[in-house]
Enzyme design. Structure first.
Site, short mmCIF file in Angstrom:
data_model
loop_
_atom_site.label_atom_id
_atom_site.label_comp_id
_atom_site.label_asym_id
_atom_site.label_seq_id
_atom_site.Cartn_x
_atom_site.Cartn_y
_atom_site.Cartn_z
CE LYS A 131 -1.91 1.80 3.69
NZ LYS A 131 -2.78 2.09 4.87
CG ASP A 149 -7.27 4.40 1.24
OD1 ASP A 149 -8.20 3.81 0.65
OD2 ASP A 149 -7.26 5.63 1.41
#
Length: 220
Positions: A131, A149
Site C-alpha cells: 500500500k 487504502d
C-alpha cells in the site's frame, strides 16, 4: 440476482468508473506526496508514519520528526529513542522508529540515498509494504496505479469491482480489471466515494449514483 461473491462484469466495471469520473474529484493540480510532502524521502517517511494513525496525528508526528531530520543521513544520526519520542502521536512509535532507521540505512547502502521509483524497489525497503509503495507511485511519481487504502478496499469489494480478502489482492484485481484510462485517477475517485457516499457503517445507498450497479445492494 447476482450473489454478492461475484464481481461486476467488464462492461459494468467500465460504467462504474465512468460514473465515478463524472461525480467524484480526481487528481488535483499540483497534488503532492502523502500528507502533503513533496519530497520523496519525506513522503515515504510520512506514509510509514500513517499506518494505523489518524491524519491529524500523522501530521503532528511528521512535523516533529522533520524538525529534527529530513534526509536519510540526518535521520541515521538520530537515536532510535529520539525518533520514537518525536513520532509518539502516530502510535506504534517504537516499531516505526526502528523501521525508519532501517529504511534510511537501506536507502544509503543500496540507492545512494535516493528513494526507488519502482514497486519492487520500494517494497524491498524495510517497513514499506504494497500500500505504501503504491501510494508513493501514485502521489509522488504520478504513475497509473490505484493505491488501496481502507476506503478503496471497502468500496471496491462492496461494489463488486473486486472480490478479494486483502488490500494487496484488491490492488492486483483493480490493476487487472479497471480500464487503463481510470488507473491514474482511480484512487482519488474511489477514496472520495468512500468518504462522501459509501461510508463504512452507514452507506448512503438510497442516493448513491452507483446503487443500480452495486452487487452488495443488489444482493440485498
Amino acid at each position: 440476482m447476482k450473489a454478492h461473491s461475484e464481481r461486476l462484469s467488464p462492461a459494468e466495471v467500465q460504467e462504474c468508473f465512468h460514473r465515478l469520473r463524472t461525480h467524484m474529484p480526481g487528481r488535483v493540480e499540483g497534488a503532492k506526496g502523502p500528507k502533503g510532502e513533496a519530497d520523496p524521502f519525506r513522503a515515504l517517511v510520512a506514509c510509514m508514519l500513517s499506518a494505523q494513525s489518524r491524519d491529524a496525528n500523522t501530521r503532528l508526528a511528521a512535523d516533529a520528526l522533520f524538525r529534527l531530520a529530513d534526509t536519510p543521513a540526518a535521520m541515521l544520526a538520530l537515536d532510535e529513542a529520539v525518533i520514537a519520542g518525536a513520532i509518539r502521536p502516530c502510535g506504534l512509535y517504537n516499531a516505526k522508529a526502528r523501521n525508519i532507521l532501517r529504511m534510511a540505512a537501506a536507502l544509503l547502502d543500496r540507492h545512494g540515498g535516493a528513494v526507488p521509483t519502482t514497486r519492487e524497489g520500494l517494497t524491498a525497503l524495510p517497513g514499506v509494504g504494497r500500500k505504501c509503495a503504491d501510494i508513493m507511485l501514485s502521489f509522488v511519481y504520478d504513475r497509473p496505479v490505484i493505491a488501496v487504502d481502507t476506503h478503496v478496499f471497502r468500496v471496491a469489494n462492496r461494489l463488486g469491482l473486486t472480490h478479494a480478502p486483502t488490500a494487496d489482492r484488491t490492488a492486483d484485481e483493480l490493476a487487472a480489471r479497471a480500464p487503463r484510462w481510470a488507473l491514474r485517477d482511480g484512487h482519488f475517485w474511489l477514496i472520495q466515494f468512500g468518504k462522501a457516499v459509501c461510508h463504512a457503517r452507514a452507506p448512503a445507498c438510497p442516493t448513491c449514483f452507483l446503487a443500480d450497479l452495486c452487487l452488495r445492494r443488489r444482493a440485498g
